[in-house]
Design an enzyme around this catalytic site. Structure first.
Site, PDB file in Angstrom:
ATOM      1  N   ARG A  73      42.752  68.287  29.026  1.00 25.04           N
ATOM      2  CA  ARG A  73      44.046  68.783  29.490  1.00 25.04           C
ATOM      3  C   ARG A  73      45.141  67.822  29.053  1.00 25.04           C
ATOM      4  O   ARG A  73      44.924  66.620  28.963  1.00 25.04           O
ATOM      5  CB  ARG A  73      44.054  68.889  31.019  1.00 25.04           C
ATOM      6  CG  ARG A  73      43.279  70.092  31.547  1.00 25.04           C
ATOM      7  CD  ARG A  73      43.375  70.203  33.042  1.00 25.04           C
ATOM      8  NE  ARG A  73      42.667  69.135  33.697  1.00 25.04           N
ATOM      9  CZ  ARG A  73      43.224  68.074  34.258  1.00 25.04           C
ATOM     10  NH1 ARG A  73      44.540  67.946  34.288  1.00 25.04           N
ATOM     11  NH2 ARG A  73      42.490  67.137  34.811  1.00 25.04           N
ATOM     12  N   TYR A 215      41.662  74.186  24.368  1.00 21.58           N
ATOM     13  CA  TYR A 215      40.649  73.478  25.156  1.00 21.58           C
ATOM     14  C   TYR A 215      40.718  73.722  26.653  1.00 21.58           C
ATOM     15  O   TYR A 215      41.797  73.669  27.260  1.00 21.58           O
ATOM     16  CB  TYR A 215      40.774  71.967  24.921  1.00 21.58           C
ATOM     17  CG  TYR A 215      39.547  71.217  25.367  1.00 21.58           C
ATOM     18  CD1 TYR A 215      38.434  71.132  24.537  1.00 21.58           C
ATOM     19  CD2 TYR A 215      39.478  70.636  26.613  1.00 21.58           C
ATOM     20  CE1 TYR A 215      37.289  70.481  24.949  1.00 21.58           C
ATOM     21  CE2 TYR A 215      38.331  69.972  27.030  1.00 21.58           C
ATOM     22  CZ  TYR A 215      37.240  69.896  26.189  1.00 21.58           C
ATOM     23  OH  TYR A 215      36.108  69.246  26.587  1.00 21.58           O
ATOM     24  N   LYS A 224      42.369  76.131  36.069  1.00 22.58           N
ATOM     25  CA  LYS A 224      43.385  75.270  36.679  1.00 22.58           C
ATOM     26  C   LYS A 224      44.729  76.002  36.809  1.00 22.58           C
ATOM     27  O   LYS A 224      45.445  75.819  37.778  1.00 22.58           O
ATOM     28  CB  LYS A 224      43.562  73.994  35.862  1.00 22.58           C
ATOM     29  CG  LYS A 224      42.282  73.240  35.585  1.00 22.58           C
ATOM     30  CD  LYS A 224      41.599  72.757  36.832  1.00 22.58           C
ATOM     31  CE  LYS A 224      40.430  71.836  36.470  1.00 22.58           C
ATOM     32  NZ  LYS A 224      39.708  71.362  37.646  1.00 22.58           N
ATOM     33  N   HIS A 244      41.305  72.050  44.915  1.00 18.87           N
ATOM     34  CA  HIS A 244      40.459  71.483  43.868  1.00 18.87           C
ATOM     35  C   HIS A 244      39.209  70.901  44.541  1.00 18.87           C
ATOM     36  O   HIS A 244      39.062  69.693  44.668  1.00 18.87           O
ATOM     37  CB  HIS A 244      41.266  70.388  43.148  1.00 18.87           C
ATOM     38  CG  HIS A 244      40.623  69.867  41.909  1.00 18.87           C
ATOM     39  ND1 HIS A 244      40.865  68.601  41.419  1.00 18.87           N
ATOM     40  CD2 HIS A 244      39.764  70.444  41.024  1.00 18.87           C
ATOM     41  CE1 HIS A 244      40.180  68.413  40.315  1.00 18.87           C
ATOM     42  NE2 HIS A 244      39.502  69.504  40.049  1.00 18.87           N
ATOM     43  N   SER A 266      39.362  64.999  38.906  1.00 20.73           N
ATOM     44  CA  SER A 266      38.535  65.443  37.780  1.00 20.73           C
ATOM     45  C   SER A 266      37.578  64.343  37.333  1.00 20.73           C
ATOM     46  O   SER A 266      37.941  63.172  37.308  1.00 20.73           O
ATOM     47  CB  SER A 266      39.417  65.819  36.584  1.00 20.73           C
ATOM     48  OG  SER A 266      40.118  66.983  36.875  1.00 20.73           O
ATOM     49  N   CYS A 268      34.952  62.974  38.659  1.00 18.97           N
ATOM     50  CA  CYS A 268      34.565  61.990  39.691  1.00 18.97           C
ATOM     51  C   CYS A 268      33.199  62.337  40.267  1.00 18.97           C
ATOM     52  O   CYS A 268      32.838  61.855  41.336  1.00 18.97           O
ATOM     53  CB  CYS A 268      35.570  62.010  40.837  1.00 18.97           C
ATOM     54  SG  CYS A 268      36.725  60.658  40.809  1.00 18.97           S
ATOM     55  N   ASP A 291      34.145  73.255  41.627  1.00 15.32           N
ATOM     56  CA  ASP A 291      35.483  72.793  41.215  1.00 15.32           C
ATOM     57  C   ASP A 291      36.630  73.333  42.062  1.00 15.32           C
ATOM     58  O   ASP A 291      37.600  72.625  42.278  1.00 15.32           O
ATOM     59  CB  ASP A 291      35.708  73.170  39.740  1.00 15.32           C
ATOM     60  CG  ASP A 291      36.864  72.398  39.106  1.00 15.32           C
ATOM     61  OD1 ASP A 291      37.020  71.204  39.415  1.00 15.32           O
ATOM     62  OD2 ASP A 291      37.605  72.992  38.308  1.00 15.32           O
ATOM     63  N   ARG A 387      31.993  68.861  27.141  1.00 18.71           N
ATOM     64  CA  ARG A 387      31.734  69.779  28.262  1.00 18.71           C
ATOM     65  C   ARG A 387      30.599  70.761  27.959  1.00 18.71           C
ATOM     66  O   ARG A 387      30.350  71.090  26.797  1.00 18.71           O
ATOM     67  CB  ARG A 387      32.996  70.594  28.554  1.00 18.71           C
ATOM     68  CG  ARG A 387      34.199  69.752  28.980  1.00 18.71           C
ATOM     69  CD  ARG A 387      34.226  69.542  30.460  1.00 18.71           C
ATOM     70  NE  ARG A 387      35.224  68.573  30.882  1.00 18.71           N
ATOM     71  CZ  ARG A 387      35.653  68.477  32.143  1.00 18.71           C
ATOM     72  NH1 ARG A 387      35.207  69.275  33.070  1.00 18.71           N
ATOM     73  NH2 ARG A 387      36.529  67.546  32.464  1.00 18.71           N
TER      74      ARG A 387
HETATM   75  O1  SAT Z   1      39.754  70.981  31.290  1.00 22.69           O
HETATM   76  S1  SAT Z   1      39.600  71.334  32.702  1.00 22.69           S
HETATM   77  O2  SAT Z   1      40.893  71.312  33.370  1.00 22.69           O
HETATM   78  O3  SAT Z   1      39.063  72.690  32.821  1.00 22.69           O
HETATM   79  C1  SAT Z   1      38.519  70.282  33.452  1.00 22.69           C
HETATM   80  C2  SAT Z   1      39.114  69.249  34.310  1.00 22.69           C
HETATM   81  O4  SAT Z   1      40.038  68.550  33.910  1.00 22.69           O
HETATM   82  O5  SAT Z   1      38.650  69.113  35.461  1.00 22.69           O
HETATM   83 MN    MN Z   2      38.356  69.950  38.200  1.00 24.61          MN
END
Ligand code: SAT
Ligand code: MN
Length: 609
Positions: A73, A215, A224, A244, A266, A268, A291, A387
């Site tokens: 992100r 991405y 998100k 979240h 994110s 963690c 998530d 990922r």
């Molecule tokens: O790239 S994402 O936002 O889907 C994953 C993350 O940052 O938790």
């Molecule tokens: Mn997340």
């Protein structure tokens, strides 16, 4: 299905208008069928965008490498374009919506030349469920379509629910790389340069406009962008919570279960916690989501949570049979991998997968790579934010309730982050508002999930929502307080805890083994919910007594004491930092309750010194 067959006149016009602006070669509607999924994958393979993985090792799976500039992100290119800057608040990037729409309309003009415009009707939450929300994403990326097919519920059934005039969140997406006559990507991941990337949200009109990145959270707009940034605004206006958070179910040896949500920034270990395999005999943990949680009051006055997603977009590095067996099985077939390394026999490999790299690999940049364990400076073969995209239904620990449209009743809410010092293994708030205070001061060491932050430093990430709250964070705190006040019966509110698995010694060694051993902390949380936990009152909240949590192997009595100590000086520094650098950001929008908790915490600490 053809776009002209769409019965929803508003939707049809919206699609055709965007097509007129972006000038794609053709329009394809994602119908949600596996035949179409296979066809899209075949097209991607033929175009050289991805590699088919060894069908014996990873059936139905493919692997992509993104452009090196498009690996996470981009928070500094993510905008909350509310009518006023004040409405977006101090923690969001803001551009005037009229100006931003003008800029982005300019970028969208002709941007799909030589490409296909895909229409993705998707549901966040079970299709037709009263708490589900529908979105329609228009994109020129087949990668986005197939990922959305795993991460959300996509297809014609969603159009049926929309009918002729149903409401949806309109989501524009383009990779931002028009093709000239006869030009092709040559198998390269298409995206725009950083300065042309925009991940924009228009909260008043509930719109998402994304440009330039292919991405993850920048492009899979259900996640998100819709389920957190736009949903947080909807939740604020409608009196519920879009968070979240993971959702898990924990069952004790007597067969009694509770459901727990947890907010962690994110990368963690949320996915690991959601899929944890307990080390304590007789206890069971099952997964509802890893998530995002949407929480609303049920008729019985309890808060119920649903997981609006249908898949996992998990961080690969560090995921192994030891750290997360259930994630490994989830991603063992029918999965998409992004920025992992490739083995000679076409399997994926990443750092921390649990075994050495088998021979010569191709790293995520497409170069040959041979593991050299002696060389500490060797660049990783997989990107740290590589990922896997895997269907949730493939997870061995998935709870039977995971798709229940009414959600699961929540007994406990956890907050946490990566904190090498100060924050103890676990403490509990006195009540809901004190829990809101704990959520508001969450901080974490920075990881690789966002492109533009300095890895290793600590940043405050209230409720783990800093990059995901679609409005003024001070008002968001107030909203949490209001939701607590709205409970018909305060005793039915979830109990709130702050956990920290990431304590280190001065030498940098982990004090707590984490992973499956975290079940020992969950057990104490379970007992606290049942009213049987051994607790003591401390200046920071309610804590386990020294013997309340059984020690795992390798954790000495002294380690345990340190993990459960109240570090008075460390906490006083924490108070100072919150007072000087964190709370002032929210100005007069900071709820007075939270300022009072901070004063009280300081007074408690000073009295204990
Ligand atoms: O790239 S994402 O936002 O889907 C994953 C993350 O940052 O938790
Ligand atoms: Mn997340």
């Amino acid at each position: 299905m053809n776009v002209n067959d769409i019965k929803h006149a508003g939707l049809k016009k919206w699609i055709l208008d965007f097509a007129a602006l972006t000038t794609p070669e053709e329009i394809v509607i994602a119908d949600g069928s596996s035949a179409q999924y296979d066809e899209l994958v075949a097209g991607q393979l033929a175009g050289g965008y991805c590699v088919k993985l060894n069908p014996e090792k990873r059936p139905g799976s493919i692997a992509y490498n993104s452009d090196p500039s498009d690996v996470a992100r981009v928070e500094n290119r993510t905008y909350i374009a509310a009518q006023s800057k004040e409405a977006a608040g101090p923690t969001n990037n803001w551009i005037d919506p009229t100006e931003l729409k003008k800029t982005m309309t300019g970028l969208y003009k002709g941007c799909m030349k030589g490409r296909t415009l895909y229409v993705i009707p998707f549901s966040m939450g079970p299709i037709g469920s009263p708490i589900a929300k529908i979105g329609v994403e228009l994109t020129d990326s087949a990668y986005v379509v197939i990922n959305m097919m795993i991460m959300t519920r996509v297809g014609l059934k969603v159009l049926d629910v929309l009918g002729t005039d149903g409401e949806y969140v309109p989501c524009y997406h383009s990779v931002g790389k028009p093709l000239a006559e006869g030009q092709s990507d040559n198998g390269k991941w298409p995206c725009a340069p950083l300065e042309d990337k925009y991940i924009s949200h228009f909260p008043e009109t509930r719109e998402i406009w994304s440009y330039g990145s292919g991405y993850g959270g920048n492009a899979l707009l259900g996640k998100k962008c819709l389920a957190l940034r736009i949903a947080s605004v909807l939740a604020h206006d409608e009196g519920w919570l879009a968070e979240h958070m993971l959702i898990l179910k924990i069952t004790n040896p007597e067969g009694r279960s509770i459901f727990v949500t947890g907010a962690f920034p994110s990368a963690c270990g949320k996915t690991n916690l959601a899929m944890l395999v307990p080390t304590i005999p007789g206890w069971k943990v099952e997964t509802v989501g890893d998530d995002i949680a949407w929480m609303k009051y049920g008729a019985d006055g309890r808060l119920y949570a649903i997981n609006p997603e249908a898949g996992f977009f998990g961080v690969a590095p560090g995921t192994s049979n030891d750290s997360n067996y259930n994630a490994m099985v989830s991603a063992s077939k029918n999965s998409i991998f992004t920025n992992c390394a490739l083995t000679e026999d076409n399997d994926v490999w990443w750092e921390g997968i649990g075994y050495d790299a088998p021979g010569k690999l191709i790293d995520w940049n497409g170069n040959e790579w041979v593991q050299n364990k002696g060389d500490k400076t060797q660049k990783p073969a997989a990107h740290p934010n590589a990922r896997f995209t895997a269907p949730a239904a493939q997870c061995p620990s998935i709870a039977s309730e995971w798709e229940d449209p009414k959600g699961v009743p929540i007994s406990a809410i956890l907050f946490g982050g990566r904190r090498p010092k100060t924050i103890p293994l676990v403490h509990q708030s006195h009540d809901w508002n004190h829990g809101v205070f704990l959520g508001s001061i969450v901080g974490s060491e920075i990881t690789a999930a966002a492109l533009d932050l300095k890895v290793g430093t600590i940043r405050r990430d209230p409720f783990a929502m800093l990059p995901f709250c679609g409005y003024h964070m001070g008002e968001y705190f107030q909203h949490w307080i209001n939701v607590g006040k709205a409970a018909k019966d305060q005793s039915k509110l979830p109990k709130i805890f702050y956990v920290n698995w990431f304590r280190k010694t001065d030498e940098g060694k982990w004090l707590w083994p984490g992973f499956g051993e975290n079940s020992r902390v969950l057990k104490w949380v379970f007992e606290a919910c049942e009213g049987t936990a051994k607790t003591i009152d401390t200046p920071i909240g309610v804590m386990p007594t020294a013997d309340a949590i059984d020690r795992p192997e390798g954790v000495s009595i002294e380690d345990m004491q340190e993990l459960l100590a109240v570090d008075i000086d460390g906490w006083l520094k924490e108070v100072e930092d919150i007072r000087a650098n964190h709370y002032p950001k929210f100005g007069d929008k900071l709820p007075k309750e939270l300022a009072t908790f901070l004063d009280q915490l300081e007074a408690n600490l000073k009295a204990a010194k």
